[in-house]
Motif scaffolding. Structure first.
Motif, PDB file in Angstrom:
ATOM      1  N   THR A  59      -2.023  -8.202  -8.114  1.00 23.79           N
ATOM      2  CA  THR A  59      -3.275  -7.539  -8.272  1.00 23.79           C
ATOM      3  C   THR A  59      -3.727  -7.285  -9.701  1.00 23.79           C
ATOM      4  O   THR A  59      -2.776  -7.200 -10.638  1.00 23.79           O
ATOM      5  CB  THR A  59      -3.326  -6.191  -7.405  1.00 23.79           C
ATOM      6  N   GLU A  67      -5.885  11.451  -5.466  1.00 31.62           N
ATOM      7  CA  GLU A  67      -5.344  10.361  -4.515  1.00 31.62           C
ATOM      8  C   GLU A  67      -4.510  11.456  -3.306  1.00 31.62           C
ATOM      9  O   GLU A  67      -4.863  11.174  -1.942  1.00 31.62           O
ATOM     10  CB  GLU A  67      -4.110   9.719  -4.947  1.00 31.62           C
ATOM     11  N   ARG A  97      -9.785   3.991  -8.664  1.00 29.80           N
ATOM     12  CA  ARG A  97     -10.957   4.878  -8.812  1.00 29.80           C
ATOM     13  C   ARG A  97     -10.502   6.318  -9.046  1.00 29.80           C
ATOM     14  O   ARG A  97     -11.438   6.938  -9.681  1.00 29.80           O
ATOM     15  CB  ARG A  97     -11.683   4.837  -7.491  1.00 29.80           C
ATOM     16  N   ASP A 126     -10.447  -2.501  -9.497  1.00 32.39           N
ATOM     17  CA  ASP A 126      -9.745  -1.256  -9.633  1.00 32.39           C
ATOM     18  C   ASP A 126      -8.721  -1.332 -10.728  1.00 32.39           C
ATOM     19  O   ASP A 126      -8.561  -0.183 -11.374  1.00 32.39           O
ATOM     20  CB  ASP A 126      -8.625  -1.109  -8.314  1.00 32.39           C
ATOM     21  N   SER A 152       2.420  -1.045  -5.329  1.00 29.73           N
ATOM     22  CA  SER A 152       3.201  -0.107  -4.432  1.00 29.73           C
ATOM     23  C   SER A 152       4.401  -0.802  -4.162  1.00 29.73           C
ATOM     24  O   SER A 152       5.602  -0.515  -3.943  1.00 29.73           O
ATOM     25  CB  SER A 152       2.482   0.028  -3.233  1.00 29.73           C
ATOM     26  N   SER A 199      -8.755   4.772  -3.804  1.00 28.90           N
ATOM     27  CA  SER A 199      -7.760   4.022  -4.531  1.00 28.90           C
ATOM     28  C   SER A 199      -7.270   4.503  -5.785  1.00 28.90           C
ATOM     29  O   SER A 199      -8.107   5.459  -6.396  1.00 28.90           O
ATOM     30  CB  SER A 199      -8.374   2.553  -4.642  1.00 28.90           C
ATOM     31  N   HIS A 200      -6.128   4.147  -6.340  1.00 28.19           N
ATOM     32  CA  HIS A 200      -5.592   4.443  -7.584  1.00 28.19           C
ATOM     33  C   HIS A 200      -6.539   4.380  -8.756  1.00 28.19           C
ATOM     34  O   HIS A 200      -6.761   5.224  -9.569  1.00 28.19           O
ATOM     35  CB  HIS A 200      -4.456   3.745  -7.772  1.00 28.19           C
ATOM     36  N   PHE A 250      -4.676   9.748   0.256  1.00 27.63           N
ATOM     37  CA  PHE A 250      -4.455   8.316  -0.514  1.00 27.63           C
ATOM     38  C   PHE A 250      -5.754   7.229  -0.188  1.00 27.63           C
ATOM     39  O   PHE A 250      -5.576   5.908  -0.150  1.00 27.63           O
ATOM     40  CB  PHE A 250      -3.356   7.409  -0.412  1.00 27.63           C
ATOM     41  N   SER A 251      -6.836   8.007   0.597  1.00 26.41           N
ATOM     42  CA  SER A 251      -7.951   7.008   0.903  1.00 26.41           C
ATOM     43  C   SER A 251      -8.761   6.599  -0.305  1.00 26.41           C
ATOM     44  O   SER A 251      -9.392   5.574  -0.231  1.00 26.41           O
ATOM     45  CB  SER A 251      -8.969   7.536   1.809  1.00 26.41           C
ATOM     46  N   ASN A 264     -10.509  -4.352  -4.882  1.00 22.08           N
ATOM     47  CA  ASN A 264      -9.299  -4.450  -5.328  1.00 22.08           C
ATOM     48  C   ASN A 264      -9.051  -5.016  -6.712  1.00 22.08           C
ATOM     49  O   ASN A 264      -8.294  -4.564  -7.724  1.00 22.08           O
ATOM     50  CB  ASN A 264      -8.304  -5.205  -4.272  1.00 22.08           C
ATOM     51  N   GLY A 286       0.779  -1.231  -0.083  1.00 16.73           N
ATOM     52  CA  GLY A 286      -0.017   0.062   0.052  1.00 16.73           C
ATOM     53  C   GLY A 286       1.015   1.093  -0.089  1.00 16.73           C
ATOM     54  O   GLY A 286       2.069   1.235   0.127  1.00 16.73           O
ATOM     55  N   GLU A 287       0.334   2.468   0.074  1.00 16.67           N
ATOM     56  CA  GLU A 287       0.955   3.864   0.085  1.00 16.67           C
ATOM     57  C   GLU A 287       1.843   3.816   1.190  1.00 16.67           C
ATOM     58  O   GLU A 287       2.801   4.527   1.059  1.00 16.67           O
ATOM     59  CB  GLU A 287      -0.180   4.889  -0.315  1.00 16.67           C
TER      60      GLU A 287
END
Length: 348
Positions: free
Chosen positions: A117, A242, A253, A167, A93, A250-251, A247-248, A164, A59-60
């Protein structure tokens, strides 16, 4: 199984799709003096290789200089030399951080990407852009260095939570709307099979997406021309979304919302046909990627002002001129800010 290779300044990059990652890694590591697998801590129990496993934060949160130093320290403790190999296993990430670490360790060692992913399979695993976040900005520190191999094992998708999983389709739709009309048609015709994780359709969609991206990387590897800019469609606004959401969002979205916003801006600028934003909304809604979110427009504008793609008073912005076709325009920062406020204050 599908496979192909693309050219880079450091040699050919080999992409293997729908293969067993363990079998592939066993053959690859025979050519190196040592290896280390840096794997997302959320899936460490599922990964089995002869190389030492080192869990890393995903994750970020994990995209930091501190994470890079931890990876370098682990490699040093394992006595990995310049003929050794880093292997990144995880989402985008993780691959970004491992690739960046490989690029600076002993002035550069080879690395392999094993994305787990959908998003990382169709985007972050290929292209060589590596980096970490800092100063509240995404990927503000990084280098371009290509992996030696990209290994796509579709079985990793089986246990991926649906939010996920879907995404990743934002990036697939990006390739389709900007440069591959046939891919977009495949996505729209096979939505149910893709949502059901049908391996046959997934293999073809991932293959086409990565071939599309590789074709751009080959002609503009270092991102110094205009060609690679198409890969940023939806990202100028998306990365800002983002950042302002801490960063809540997601990339995937954020990129989906960014594409809608940038399509509307393209219409206002006179480049994008009026039907394109509605078409984007249609296909994104099939994957539940068109969610309405509250966005701080002033914060969005401030984040965009600091965008890496800014050059003086301008930002280079890719625009869709028809489905599967794009062009590059230079937009004055001030004008873009006004367009964002006018077209993207309430999305979608």
């Amino acid at each position: 199984m599908r496979e192909f290779a693309y050219k880079s300044r450091d040699g050919d990059v080999y992409v293997l799709i729908n293969v067993n990652y363990g079998d592939a890694l066993e053959k690859i590591t025979e050519n190196y003096t040592g290896c280390a697998v840096f794997v997302s801590r959320s899936i460490v129990d599922r990964v089995h290789t002869k190389c030492p496993l080192i869990p890393v934060i995903d994750g970020e949160e994990g995209k930091s200089i501190e994470a890079v130093l931890s990876i370098v320290r682990s490699a040093h403790e394992l006595s990995i030399d310049r003929d050794g190999l880093f292997i990144g296993v995880g989402g985008g990430s993780v691959l970004d951080v491992v690739g960046f670490s490989a690029s600076i360790y002993l002035r550069g060692v080879d690395y392999v990407n094993v994305p787990t992913t959908m998003l990382s399979m169709v985007d972050a695993s290929l292209g060589g852009k590596t980096g970490v976040n800092a100063l509240g900005l995404k990927n503000v520190i990084g280098v371009i260095r290509q992996p030696r191999y990209v290994i796509i094992d579709l079985t990793f998708l089986e246990s991926l939570p649906m939010p996920n999983y879907i995404d990743g389709f934002a990036e697939v739709i990006k390739y389709g709307i900007t440069m591959d009309r046939e891919l977009l048609g495949q996505v729209m015709s096979n939505t149910d099979k893709l949502l059901g994780r049908d391996y046959g359709v997934l293999e073809e969609v991932i293959y086409r997406s990565l071939r599309d991206k590789a074709s751009i990387v080959e002609v503009d590897e270092l991102d110094r021309g205009n060609a690679r800019a198409v890969l940023n469609y939806g990202h100028t606004v998306g990365h800002a979304i983002e950042s302002v959401s801490n960063f809540s969002i997601s990339h995937g979205r954020a990129v989906a919302l960014g594409m809608i916003c940038e399509a509307r801006i393209g219409v206002k600028l006179g480049y994008t046909p009026r039907y394109v934003p509605d078409l984007l909304m249609d296909v994104l809604s099939r994957f539940n990627l068109d969610n309405r979110v509250a966005i701080d427009v002033n914060g969005l504008v401030n984040a965009m002002v600091r965008d890496k793609k800014r050059s003086g008073e301008f930002i280079k912005l890719p625009v869709v001129i028809d489905v599967g076709m794009w062009d590059m325009v230079k937009v004055r920062i001030r004008d873009l800010m006004n367009l964002v406020i006018g077209e993207c204050g309430s999305m979608p």
